[in-house]
Design a protein around this motif. Structure first.
Motif, PDB file in Angstrom:
ATOM      1  N   GLU A 166       0.194  -6.480 -10.157  1.00  0.00           N
ATOM      2  CA  GLU A 166       0.471  -5.767 -11.413  1.00  0.00           C
ATOM      3  C   GLU A 166       1.955  -5.422 -11.529  1.00  0.00           C
ATOM      4  N   PHE A 167       2.554  -4.984 -10.430  1.00  0.00           N
ATOM      5  CA  PHE A 167       3.976  -4.648 -10.460  1.00  0.00           C
ATOM      6  C   PHE A 167       4.814  -5.892 -10.775  1.00  0.00           C
TER       7      PHE A 167
ATOM      8  N   MET B 170       3.793   2.739  -2.299  1.00  0.00           N
ATOM      9  CA  MET B 170       4.034   3.658  -3.414  1.00  0.00           C
ATOM     10  C   MET B 170       5.499   4.085  -3.438  1.00  0.00           C
ATOM     11  N   GLY B 171       6.083   4.289  -2.265  1.00  0.00           N
ATOM     12  CA  GLY B 171       7.501   4.630  -2.187  1.00  0.00           C
ATOM     13  C   GLY B 171       8.373   3.509  -2.745  1.00  0.00           C
ATOM     14  N   ILE B 172       8.044   2.286  -2.397  1.00  0.00           N
ATOM     15  CA  ILE B 172       8.799   1.134  -2.906  1.00  0.00           C
ATOM     16  C   ILE B 172       8.663   1.043  -4.419  1.00  0.00           C
ATOM     17  N   LEU B 173       7.441   1.201  -4.915  1.00  0.00           N
ATOM     18  CA  LEU B 173       7.210   1.134  -6.356  1.00  0.00           C
ATOM     19  C   LEU B 173       8.032   2.201  -7.075  1.00  0.00           C
ATOM     20  N   GLU B 174       7.981   3.431  -6.591  1.00  0.00           N
ATOM     21  CA  GLU B 174       8.709   4.517  -7.249  1.00  0.00           C
ATOM     22  C   GLU B 174      10.217   4.297  -7.162  1.00  0.00           C
ATOM     23  N   ASP B 175      10.699   3.776  -6.040  1.00  0.00           N
ATOM     24  CA  ASP B 175      12.125   3.502  -5.901  1.00  0.00           C
ATOM     25  C   ASP B 175      12.551   2.439  -6.910  1.00  0.00           C
ATOM     26  N   ARG B 176      11.784   1.370  -7.008  1.00  0.00           N
ATOM     27  CA  ARG B 176      12.120   0.295  -7.958  1.00  0.00           C
ATOM     28  C   ARG B 176      11.979   0.748  -9.409  1.00  0.00           C
ATOM     29  N   ALA B 177      11.149   1.757  -9.624  1.00  0.00           N
ATOM     30  CA  ALA B 177      10.986   2.299 -10.980  1.00  0.00           C
ATOM     31  C   ALA B 177      12.057   3.342 -11.293  1.00  0.00           C
ATOM     32  N   GLY B 178      12.988   3.563 -10.352  1.00  0.00           N
ATOM     33  CA  GLY B 178      14.080   4.504 -10.579  1.00  0.00           C
ATOM     34  C   GLY B 178      13.728   5.958 -10.313  1.00  0.00           C
TER      35      GLY B 178
ATOM     36  N   SER C 223      -6.192 -12.745 -14.912  1.00  0.00           N
ATOM     37  CA  SER C 223      -7.415 -12.118 -15.400  1.00  0.00           C
ATOM     38  C   SER C 223      -8.555 -12.319 -14.401  1.00  0.00           C
ATOM     39  N   ARG C 224      -8.675 -13.536 -13.902  1.00  0.00           N
ATOM     40  CA  ARG C 224      -9.703 -13.840 -12.892  1.00  0.00           C
ATOM     41  C   ARG C 224      -9.440 -13.048 -11.617  1.00  0.00           C
ATOM     42  N   ALA C 225      -8.180 -12.949 -11.221  1.00  0.00           N
ATOM     43  CA  ALA C 225      -7.828 -12.184 -10.025  1.00  0.00           C
ATOM     44  C   ALA C 225      -8.238 -10.719 -10.188  1.00  0.00           C
ATOM     45  N   ARG C 226      -7.971 -10.150 -11.360  1.00  0.00           N
ATOM     46  CA  ARG C 226      -8.350  -8.741 -11.597  1.00  0.00           C
ATOM     47  C   ARG C 226      -9.860  -8.557 -11.456  1.00  0.00           C
ATOM     48  N   THR C 227     -10.615  -9.489 -12.002  1.00  0.00           N
ATOM     49  CA  THR C 227     -12.075  -9.405 -11.906  1.00  0.00           C
ATOM     50  C   THR C 227     -12.516  -9.412 -10.446  1.00  0.00           C
ATOM     51  N   LEU C 228     -11.929 -10.299  -9.664  1.00  0.00           N
ATOM     52  CA  LEU C 228     -12.294 -10.396  -8.245  1.00  0.00           C
ATOM     53  C   LEU C 228     -11.826  -9.171  -7.456  1.00  0.00           C
ATOM     54  N   PHE C 229     -10.659  -8.631  -7.793  1.00  0.00           N
ATOM     55  CA  PHE C 229     -10.203  -7.402  -7.145  1.00  0.00           C
ATOM     56  C   PHE C 229     -11.160  -6.250  -7.452  1.00  0.00           C
ATOM     57  N   ARG C 230     -11.641  -6.191  -8.695  1.00  0.00           N
ATOM     58  CA  ARG C 230     -12.598  -5.132  -9.047  1.00  0.00           C
ATOM     59  C   ARG C 230     -13.870  -5.236  -8.204  1.00  0.00           C
ATOM     60  N   VAL C 231     -14.351  -6.450  -8.022  1.00  0.00           N
ATOM     61  CA  VAL C 231     -15.552  -6.644  -7.198  1.00  0.00           C
ATOM     62  C   VAL C 231     -15.266  -6.206  -5.763  1.00  0.00           C
ATOM     63  N   ALA C 232     -14.133  -6.616  -5.225  1.00  0.00           N
ATOM     64  CA  ALA C 232     -13.775  -6.233  -3.845  1.00  0.00           C
ATOM     65  C   ALA C 232     -13.702  -4.719  -3.715  1.00  0.00           C
ATOM     66  N   ARG C 233     -13.118  -4.064  -4.716  1.00  0.00           N
ATOM     67  CA  ARG C 233     -13.017  -2.597  -4.683  1.00  0.00           C
ATOM     68  C   ARG C 233     -14.396  -1.953  -4.752  1.00  0.00           C
TER      69      ARG C 233
ATOM     70  N   GLN D 132      -0.046   0.508 -14.239  1.00  0.00           N
ATOM     71  CA  GLN D 132      -1.283   0.037 -13.631  1.00  0.00           C
ATOM     72  C   GLN D 132      -1.133  -0.038 -12.116  1.00  0.00           C
ATOM     73  N   ALA D 133       0.011  -0.522 -11.650  1.00  0.00           N
ATOM     74  CA  ALA D 133       0.255  -0.599 -10.205  1.00  0.00           C
ATOM     75  C   ALA D 133       0.230   0.795  -9.592  1.00  0.00           C
ATOM     76  N   ARG D 134       0.884   1.738 -10.246  1.00  0.00           N
ATOM     77  CA  ARG D 134       0.906   3.119  -9.760  1.00  0.00           C
ATOM     78  C   ARG D 134      -0.504   3.697  -9.712  1.00  0.00           C
ATOM     79  N   ALA D 135      -1.275   3.473 -10.774  1.00  0.00           N
ATOM     80  CA  ALA D 135      -2.652   3.998 -10.824  1.00  0.00           C
ATOM     81  C   ALA D 135      -3.507   3.401  -9.706  1.00  0.00           C
ATOM     82  N   LEU D 136      -3.339   2.109  -9.441  1.00  0.00           N
ATOM     83  CA  LEU D 136      -4.100   1.472  -8.360  1.00  0.00           C
ATOM     84  C   LEU D 136      -3.746   2.070  -7.000  1.00  0.00           C
ATOM     85  N   LEU D 137      -2.464   2.247  -6.757  1.00  0.00           N
ATOM     86  CA  LEU D 137      -2.052   2.807  -5.466  1.00  0.00           C
ATOM     87  C   LEU D 137      -2.528   4.253  -5.309  1.00  0.00           C
TER      88      LEU D 137
END
Length: 168
Positions: A104-105, A134-142, A77-87, A112-117
């Motif tokens: 997230e993945f 994104m290619g790796i994520l989609e491959d692992r997602a079948g 949760s803390r990491a997400r908050t800090l990532f949002r600030v960085a973004r 969520q991982a897909r939306a971020l990418l």
């Protein structure tokens, strides 16, 4: 010492933080003394990153480093908050989207991982890292067909960059 002279020097903060992380990796957690040393090391790394952020709050890489620390400590949760600030500080910094999406993945949050990418690709459309990830994520997602398209786009961008830089 360098941090005391110029805490706003982001590269120095990042390197000092990474050094603390590497030193912490050598600590044995088999006894209370090791656990205490580990905790002190985490606190030192947080202090280093906090000082850097106070001195240079518009440095998205420092915010991302802090988020990555919290991610490694399973404080998601803390990491997400800090990532949002960085973004928010630098929406074009592809490493923020990449690191956050990996977290997230790993947590099983594929959507969520897909939306971020995809957001990262909208912000920085010429970043091969995000296409490959994104290619790796989609491959692992079948979804191999979609994965191939992302890999092909990343390869095309990389080839174009090589030609532009005088490579073959």
């Amino acid at each position: 010492r360098a941090l005391q002279i110029a805490p706003h020097f982001g590269k120095c903060v990042v390197r000092r933080s990474a050094l603390e992380s590497r030193l912490r990796a050598r600590i044995s957690l088999s006894d209370r003394r090791g656990a205490a040393r580990f905790e002190k090391s985490v606190e030192r790394q947080r202090a280093i990153l906090s000082a850097g952020i106070r001195a240079a709050s518009r440095n998205a890489i420092l915010w991302q480093c802090y988020a990555d620390l919290e991610k490694r400590l399973a404080r998601y949760s803390r990491a997400r908050t800090l990532f949002r600030v960085a973004r928010r500080v630098d929406p074009m910094l592809s490493s923020v989207y990449s690191s956050w999406a990996r977290m997230e993945f790993a947590l099983g949050r594929v959507q969520q991982a897909r939306a971020l990418l995809l957001t990262g690709l909208q912000q920085a459309p010429n970043t091969t890292r995000l296409y490959y990830q994104m290619g790796i994520l989609e491959d692992r997602a079948g979804r191999a067909d979609i994965a191939r398209k992302f890999f092909a786009r990343g390869a095309k961008l990389e080839a174009a960059a090589a030609v532009a830089n005088g490579g073959t």
